[in-house]
Design an enzyme around this catalytic site. Structure first.
Site, mmCIF file in Angstrom:
data_model
loop_
_atom_site.group_PDB
_atom_site.id
_atom_site.type_symbol
_atom_site.label_atom_id
_atom_site.label_comp_id
_atom_site.label_asym_id
_atom_site.label_seq_id
_atom_site.Cartn_x
_atom_site.Cartn_y
_atom_site.Cartn_z
ATOM 1 N N GLU A 1 -5.140 0.419 1.422
ATOM 2 C CA GLU A 1 -4.629 1.751 1.125
ATOM 3 C C GLU A 1 -5.837 2.652 0.955
ATOM 4 O O GLU A 1 -6.972 2.227 1.196
ATOM 5 C CB GLU A 1 -3.722 1.719 -0.103
ATOM 6 C CG GLU A 1 -2.572 0.735 0.053
ATOM 7 C CD GLU A 1 -1.354 1.056 -0.808
ATOM 8 O OE1 GLU A 1 -1.209 2.193 -1.271
ATOM 9 O OE2 GLU A 1 -0.531 0.137 -0.999
ATOM 10 N N ASN B 1 2.139 1.398 0.622
ATOM 11 C CA ASN B 1 3.385 0.912 0.029
ATOM 12 C C ASN B 1 3.249 0.564 -1.453
ATOM 13 O O ASN B 1 4.194 0.714 -2.224
ATOM 14 C CB ASN B 1 3.876 -0.315 0.811
ATOM 15 C CG ASN B 1 5.372 -0.471 0.730
ATOM 16 O OD1 ASN B 1 6.109 0.516 0.761
ATOM 17 N ND2 ASN B 1 5.849 -1.699 0.630
ATOM 18 N N ARG C 1 9.945 -1.549 4.937
ATOM 19 C CA ARG C 1 8.930 -2.095 4.046
ATOM 20 C C ARG C 1 9.566 -2.516 2.728
ATOM 21 O O ARG C 1 10.484 -1.855 2.245
ATOM 22 C CB ARG C 1 7.839 -1.060 3.771
ATOM 23 C CG ARG C 1 7.185 -0.528 5.026
ATOM 24 C CD ARG C 1 6.037 0.371 4.664
ATOM 25 N NE ARG C 1 5.479 1.028 5.835
ATOM 26 C CZ ARG C 1 4.304 1.621 5.867
ATOM 27 N NH1 ARG C 1 3.564 1.641 4.776
ATOM 28 N NH2 ARG C 1 3.864 2.200 6.959
#
Length: 270
Positions: free
Chosen positions: A3, A165, A254
């Site tokens: 991320e 996520n 997801r």
């Protein structure tokens, strides 16, 4: 899972290893650029942009890479054995006299003119960890589609760049809203959304860590094993705040986690 914070650390490692030094070896193992000869070019800098990495080279070239789900860059000393996966997963090798950067499982790897970088990152919203960060612009982007589920809006890199996520789930928890709650249905969205954008920046900045020794991602402030994250990866385990079992369901393909007690709003079936 890469991320914005982990991409920021990867850029720092690569910049330290490569910047200001001529490449003594270069191997791009993708068919389109397999014959490109970068040997002898000096790396000018390695810059993160959201989840993208821009390795700028002498002569006006940029090597653009994106880690997506499981890509990774590793840096090795000349006498060090490469580790990061089997050799067939290697997509790029950039070597200097005293270090070698090896990119594994890179789903995106392309060589372009530095003047053409906007073609690959120009669509991104303000970078949570970049000099272009602007919370007002990020909030305006999120509020522009008030009917969109919060989780989807946070993941859209055109709104603000760097959230993946994990942070999506954690930020929805901090907002006390399920990921399926429309942005416009948040309590006082004109106030809540800018605060959430700033909270996202604080979380990512707090987790950049040291490039050489990154710590485990932490959003709770707790340091006991298994308590570093509020809801992500905690399906069926007690919520750290109220004790209710955390739930899991897919959102846009997801896995998504939320506490049905601490977070209000619609669930995955609306």
């Amino acid at each position: 899972m890469p991320e914005g914070d982990s991409v920021h650390r990867a850029a720092a490692r690569l910049h330290t290893a490569l910047a200001g030094k001529p490449l003594t070896s270069a191997d791009l193992r993708v068919p389109r650029f397999a014959t490109a000869d970068l040997t002898g070019r000096t790396t000018l800098d390695v810059t993160p942009r959201g989840k993208h990495l821009l390795t700028r080279l002498e002569g006006g070239l940029t090597l653009h890479s994106h880690l997506r789900m499981d890509g990774a860059w590793y840096v090795f000393r000349p006498d060090e054995k490469w580790r990061g996966g089997p050799s067939y997963e290697i997509r790029a090798v950039l070597g200097t006299a005293d270090a070698t950067a090896v990119g594994y499982r890179l789903p995106v790897l392309e060589l372009l003119r530095t003047t053409d970088e906007d073609r690959v990152v120009g669509h991104l919203g303000p970078d949570l960890l970049g000099p272009d960060w602007d919370p007002a612009v990020a909030a305006a982007n999120l509020l522009a589609t008030p009917g969109r589920p919060l989780g989807e809006a946070l993941l859209d890199q055109r709104n603000l760049a760097g959230i993946g996520n994990i942070y999506k789930a954690e930020l929805c928890f901090l907002a006390q809203a399920t990921p399926w709650t429309p942005v416009g249905a948040l309590p006082d969205p004109q106030t809540t959304v800018p605060r959430l954008a700033e909270a996202a920046r604080r979380l990512l900045a707090a987790n950049t860590g040291d490039a050489a020794r990154p710590r485990h991602r932490n959003t709770t402030g707790r340091h006991r094993p298994g308590q570093e994250l509020f809801v992500y990866g905690r399906a069926h385990r007690p919520c750290l705040r109220c004790g209710t079992p955390v739930r899991e369901a897919p959102q846009d393909g997801r896995p998504t986690y939320w506490c049905p007690s601490c977070q209000s709003g619609p669930g995955p079936t609306g």
